[in-house]
Enzyme design. Sequence first.
Site, PDB file in Angstrom:
ATOM      1  CB  SER A 141      -0.931  -0.001   1.215  1.00 34.87           C
ATOM      2  OG  SER A 141      -0.165  -0.054   2.405  1.00 34.87           O
ATOM      3  CB  SER A 206      -2.585   1.809   4.637  1.00 33.89           C
ATOM      4  OG  SER A 206      -1.702   1.784   5.754  1.00 33.89           O
ATOM      5  N   GLY A 222      -0.939   6.238  13.162  1.00 30.55           N
ATOM      6  CA  GLY A 222      -2.308   5.770  13.035  1.00 30.55           C
ATOM      7  C   GLY A 222      -3.311   6.778  13.568  1.00 30.55           C
ATOM      8  CD  GLU A 269      10.941   5.101   2.793  1.00 33.97           C
ATOM      9  OE1 GLU A 269      11.263   5.124   1.593  1.00 33.97           O
ATOM     10  OE2 GLU A 269      10.356   6.050   3.359  1.00 33.97           O
ATOM     11  CG  LEU A 272      19.479   0.758   7.094  1.00 28.41           C
ATOM     12  CD1 LEU A 272      19.214   1.304   8.494  1.00 28.41           C
ATOM     13  CD2 LEU A 272      20.911   1.075   6.670  1.00 28.41           C
ATOM     14  CB  ILE A 274      14.259  -8.033   5.041  1.00 26.61           C
ATOM     15  CG1 ILE A 274      14.643  -7.747   3.579  1.00 26.61           C
ATOM     16  CG2 ILE A 274      12.803  -8.481   5.150  1.00 26.61           C
ATOM     17  CD1 ILE A 274      14.340  -8.902   2.635  1.00 26.61           C
ATOM     18  CE1 TYR A 476      -4.575  12.039   3.843  1.00 31.89           C
ATOM     19  CE2 TYR A 476      -3.069  11.145   5.477  1.00 31.89           C
ATOM     20  CZ  TYR A 476      -3.793  10.999   4.310  1.00 31.89           C
ATOM     21  OH  TYR A 476      -3.737   9.818   3.623  1.00 31.89           O
TER      22      TYR A 476
END
Lengths: 569, 569
Positions: A141, A206, A222, A269, A272, A274, A476
């Site tokens: 997403s 999301s 959130g 992201e 570095l 998983i 937002y």
Amino acid sequence: MIEGVKQQKWWGWGEEGKGYRYEDKPKFPAFVKKMVGVDITAPAETIPPFSSLNVPASQLTDELRGTLAGILGDTYVQTDDETRVVHGFGKGLRDLMRVRAGQLERIPDVVLYPGSQREVEQVVDACVEADAVVIPFGGGSNIVAALEAEPGETRQVVSVNLGRMNKVLEIDENSGLAHIQAGVFGPDMEDQLRAKGWTMGHHPDSFVWSTLGGWIATRSSGMQSDKYGDIADICRGLTMVMPGQVLELRPLPSTSSGPSVREMVLGSEGRLGIITSAWVNVHRIPEVRELQAYFYPTYEDGLRACQQIVESDAHVMMARVSDAIETQYIMANGKKSKSKVSSLVSKGIQKLMVQKGWDLEQIAMSFVGFEGSASHVRYEKGIVGKIVRDNGGMGVGKGPGALYDQKKYDTPYIRDFMLDRGMLCDVSETTTPWAYAEQIHTNTVERFNKLMDELGVQGVVFCHLSHSYHSGACQYFTFAINDNSANAMRTYDLAKREIQQSFMDNHATVSHHHGVGEEHSPWMEQDISPAGVFIQRKLFEGVDPGNNLNPGKIIHDGKPGITSNSPDA
Amino acid sequence: MIEGVKQQKWWGWGEEGKGYRYEDKPKFPAFVKKMVGVDITAPAETIPPFSSLNVPASQLTDELRGTLAGILGDTYVQTDDETRVVHGFGKGLRDLMRVRAGQLERIPDVVLYPGSQREVEQVVDACVEADAVVIPFGGGSNIVAALEAEPGETRQVVSVNLGRMNKVLEIDENSGLAHIQAGVFGPDMEDQLRAKGWTMGHHPDSFVWSTLGGWIATRSSGMQSDKYGDIADICRGLTMVMPGQVLELRPLPSTSSGPSVREMVLGSEGRLGIITSAWVNVHRIPEVRELQAYFYPTYEDGLRACQQIVESDAHVMMARVSDAIETQYIMANGKKSKSKVSSLVSKGIQKLMVQKGWDLEQIAMSFVGFEGSASHVRYEKGIVGKIVRDNGGMGVGKGPGALYDQKKYDTPYIRDFMLDRGMLCDVSETTTPWAYAEQIHTNTVERFNKLMDELGVQGVVFCHLSHSYHSGACQYFTFAINDNSANAMRTYDLAKREIQQSFMDNHATVSHHHGVGEEHSPWMEQDISPAGVFIQRKLFEGVDPGNNLNPGKIIHDGKPGITSNSPDA
């Protein structure tokens, strides 16, 4: 598709067969017609069949395929076209426009579905050994282009889907901590926690289509973060697989062990490694949970009230307020129904507002969330009620909040519906100190509207305050543009760019909780200064000298991947 | 000494002429005699005159001196012996033992006092150009050896004292943010803020002798951090001078702009550059501030109560509880006075405890702090009062808290007093999840006591819970050992090492708020895993390839500086 791993549509948000409907929202067509000049009741564009796409062949070598299949088994090494296309994009507007237009660029050559941390370790090592590019994938997403390879990538591209790693492994009930695998989707995770009486309290827009690992990798926030904290607060420890080694950060409430490695992984992201599991704060399900709705004469009144609420002795779970146009959008998007609850603002309340001298075109709707014991919720509502009144507002009860709660994860479906009808819709969010909260709203709206005039297209932008902190707030912005022309991508680029640059020019950041990806990376030097980018670059280069780990995200190595950010170049 | 820049004693804590007195604390001599077997009324060791020290000559070259004087002027380039000795150490017990013994090792060759950010930039560039080592210096109260050069350092060593950069530059009243120079000491900063009606609310034990920049560089925490947050929460933006560039992080309430550069600077202990100013959260001075004292039958009851308080609907400013021995220490350290307030536990209360069946040797004293409006403080006290009763505790009012407030910054003076009398006193603090809160206390005390038996020396360790979080707490251990022998340093090393290793073996961290320095670096791989150390190392190497910025702190490059951590090596 792998059994047990949810997968979104290739052309839009969420699951096949689910979408936005306007038929039960009688005011919505007129609202859209007025705002951007589109008749949504007219026939929509149809999505081309997947088979019409010209999908680039997988460049996976037999050698790497053999190695990967040896680790995972054939089932979990997928190279079919649809799986590769779905994993080649996030769900940003640019992603949707490109995939629908068949502009597939550099999609992954293979999608892997490891089932354990050990398998992730082996997969990462094998890919780095083969000098392949490794891109972790959660719910898909992401809207800042963090999931796709760079356009000119000549190496093999491997997408690693964590969806099989979806278990709550352990709940430390004494400490209020849970150890959870990174690939779990929001609803599945909360179900597993709720079965034992716990909640994590993290509910991004999301939520249904994003994962714990994705939240951590992008510094997610959130709807209830005013109480539960952003993911950076919630995530107390984690495991991350790196080439040849595994980072293990045990759960700690706080530590002063040098520059925070935990905070380097948060927001990384995939650059570095998983993330395979995390220790997160979890909480007992509160006795009472209540969303109250309020109205203010203007958005500015609402902003001021939210600041006073966050500074007050109440510790609310959520405090949102929408600007005038977003308030009209919410009201126009209300369902026609027999139930009283769906009537967001009754005629009686509207009459009262007019009597108070309010301009109904300027009113701002607000939701405030309360949780705790019944007596505590009463106590906090008393404090908040006084602040609302002090700022000229009024309460309208629990009804609208109940509606909001039901629909809160559906907004992305509207975007697909609008895109089917030639409208470009997207979002940009940011934070500023309170001193600039009004200014960033006014200036961003002005600049967007001026650009629409210059381009000769009809567009609308609206906004809500979504998170409050002691020193400032997140606002937002949502925008929609009526452009079905061949110029649509350029129009979108210019609009997105105008808004992000307005953020930079008004003491704001590139993003409060969507991350950077490639989409926001052109503004990083303005945000954290060239020396800040230098520090991030040295971190990435040091940890990943071969540039195998999701290269090009957050900061580029002198080659911005997405042309969008330079539409005039 | 530079006018306007406070400087501590070369041989101990704080200012000359100020020290601990036992004469007005009638119970203290008997307590110390019982615990570690020392008669504190006997004549104490005297501090040798400074002139007796054999101070190594400055190795500053004429060339670098000329450059630095050209930037700062001669006055602010100091090479006199006492200034260099004071800047060669922090105030850890090891520091005090060494400096008193004339073991000066590699003290700085020059101490600089820049007066502006621009001067810091020029100084850093000149030093790196000359391949000198640059060590930033704030209040000099560091206790983890973060302020001294490595023993074998062959390059010139430059200490940069930020003390002239001590102004609150700006208060953004709308946002509750202040822009403050890094070299300001705690009391001076709070005075400047209070003059305008504000407070930062950060009060570490070292408050009087530490600076804003030092707090940021070490991830400091304060007595009121349960409400105001640790320095990592308070610090919203900052400026740091790096070789050839300046990092500028504007104040933001929150951001998702990749791995947090702000969180890399926090705790960096000079390894990434010199922090010159910061934007911090500031708050209006609350209407009511109250410290209430409570007693529990045991420390375990107090731990459980503190967890329940942090999870409750009360949001207290502070919740501390001391174990049985620390409670006895506090009570023994009470002043004899005519005023009723100084009587920590009246005879009547003690009688009540006995009637309840409490063992007076096991009772645990607790302080809980409340702030806010008068009605809010009442509300919170009600919630906390119930939790205290539920855990078998009782309240004893505001008197002891008022005493605590007056003496809260004086503890370090006791350490000098004890050292003068042959006792080795030091502290170690850590956090664990709540599940391990009892265990770490029990095990650490046991291991310490066992070591004392093995070494054949008398020692005591006690502890309090100082900070509570949702998922765990900080516990702060203080120990004292009666060892005046030639083995004293080895005894201290073994004790400190035993405690730190107990932390590692019981799910805890190297430090909650004292930082790493050289003292705690041997445990970093156990704390954040070898991959975490790898990440920090790559960060330091990337930003500072010449290893000029406070080398050897946090992680070593294969050459631990302080022998202490390998006493058997």
